[in-house]
Motif scaffolding. Structure first.
Motif, short mmCIF file in Angstrom:
data_model
loop_
_atom_site.label_atom_id
_atom_site.label_comp_id
_atom_site.label_asym_id
_atom_site.label_seq_id
_atom_site.Cartn_x
_atom_site.Cartn_y
_atom_site.Cartn_z
N GLU A 107 0.75 1.06 4.52
CA GLU A 107 -0.63 0.79 4.93
C GLU A 107 -0.85 -0.67 5.31
OE1 GLU A 107 -3.30 3.89 2.33
OE2 GLU A 107 -2.27 2.29 1.24
N ARG A 108 -0.12 -1.58 4.67
CA ARG A 108 -0.36 -3.00 4.90
C ARG A 108 0.88 -3.75 5.38
NH1 ARG A 108 -3.50 -2.09 0.18
NH2 ARG A 108 -1.85 -2.89 -1.19
N GLY A 119 0.84 -1.19 0.00
CA GLY A 119 0.00 0.00 0.00
C GLY A 119 0.88 1.25 0.00
#
Length: 341
Positions: free
Chosen positions: A249-250, A151
């Motif tokens: 994000e991930r 991400g």
């Protein structure tokens, strides 16, 4: 061009290392001449690296004469930063490709003039020696982040520690000569400019000279809202340590956790820590110089540009102001579109 004839300006620690690299490790290049303000040092290096008629290295007293020499195709600048502006303008005047060790110049104003002069020439001649971009670990991290697998990248945490530096290494040099690497790495990994920098100065080590602020903790704010921090501690006493963690994000990804054999025995665990940057980034330097030689033969550059050197100088200039005032400082960066058309 079958062989790139290279001259090295400045043969201190880094310049001597590059000169040796051109002679012993770099394909398609030949070291022709070296120049240094310390003439005996240059003569000693030239003698050591000369090996008969096939590898004869001469000493040129004046760096500008080396740059102008007809038998020099390209130049590696490893001279002190205060000499770079004059030498870079000479390289531009003579159309000589140049690998310039950081900093590009000592201030943003002169760095921008270098960018403008190169742009007016109509071709890129200048590559800046931000060698971490060529380090396999950093390159793998860049590829991972660019793939989007994790991400968007949101944060970057950096650690930059030296075992020690000379007593003449001042607080502002920690920003301009050490932290500058993280400035470039943050810009490169995010693909964004740094718009603001804050340099914090915690309690200094008792092992440094009075008045030197070491360690330092800086926070970079980028144009896309992302942030990066870096701890720079140049008198760490233990060894040379560089780490980087990207938080996305991930997931997250970390490099610089150590190489070689990692042991667990006798109630202890650990591995070796390199003594200095030449050990930790030896492969990065090798790749950097080889790719510079290959790109120069094609009439190109293959790495950080003069603009990258200017942008880093502008951030460091703001960083030194923040170091002095203790306040966040906005980065005054020229409009790239207007400068480069």
């Amino acid at each position: 061009m079958t062989e790139l004839r290279v001259g090295v300006v400045g043969v201190g620690v880094m310049g001597a290392d590059h000169a040796d690299r051109v002679v012993r490790k770099t394909a398609g290049a030949r070291l022709v001449a070296v120049s240094d303000a310390d003439q005996p040092r240059a003569e000693e290096l030239a003698k050591r690296l000369s090996a008969g008629p096939t590898q004869s290295v001469r000493v040129v007293e004046d760096s500008l004469d080396l740059i102008a020499a007809d038998d020099i195709d390209a130049v590696i600048l490893a001279s002190p930063g205060f000499a770079h502006a004059e030498q870079l303008f000479a390289c531009i005047d003579h159309g000589k490709p140049v690998l310039c060790e950081k900093p590009l110049t000592m201030d943003a104003e002169s760095a921008l003039r270098v960018v403008e002069a190169e742009h007016k020439l109509g071709r890129q001649l200048i590559q800046v020696g931000f060698m971490r971009r060529f380090d396999p670990e950093y390159a793998a991290l860049k590829e991972l982040l660019d793939s989007g697998e994790l991400g968007r990248t949101l944060l970057l945490h950096n650690v930059h520690r030296n075992k020690s530096v000379p007593p003449t290494f001042r607080s502002e040099m920690i920003v301009r000569d050490s932290m500058v690497h993280e400035v470039d790495i943050a810009r490169w990994l995010f693909g964004e400019e740094i718009t603001r920098i804050t340099v914090h100065t915690p309690t200094s080590s008792s092992l440094v000279r009075d008045g030197v602020r070491d360690p330092q903790l800086a926070v970079f704010e980028l144009a896309n809202g992302a942030m990066a921090d870096v701890e720079v501690f140049v008198n760490f006493q233990v060894g040379y340590e560089v780490r980087c963690e990207a938080v996305a994000e991930r997931g997250s990804a970390t490099i610089g956790l150590g190489s070689g054999v990692f042991t667990r025995a006798g109630g202890q665990w650990g591995g070796a820590m390199p003594a200095d940057f030449r050990v930790r980034f030896e492969q990065a330097y090798d790749i950097e110089v080889q790719r510079w030689v290959d790109a120069t033969a094609r009439g190109e550059i293959d790495g950080p540009s003069a603009w990258d050197g200017y942008a880093a100088a502008a951030v460091c200039e703001a960083g030194i102001e923040s170091l002095t005032t203790g306040r966040p400082v906005d980065v005054a960066l020229a409009d790239r579109g207007k400068v480069l058309g």
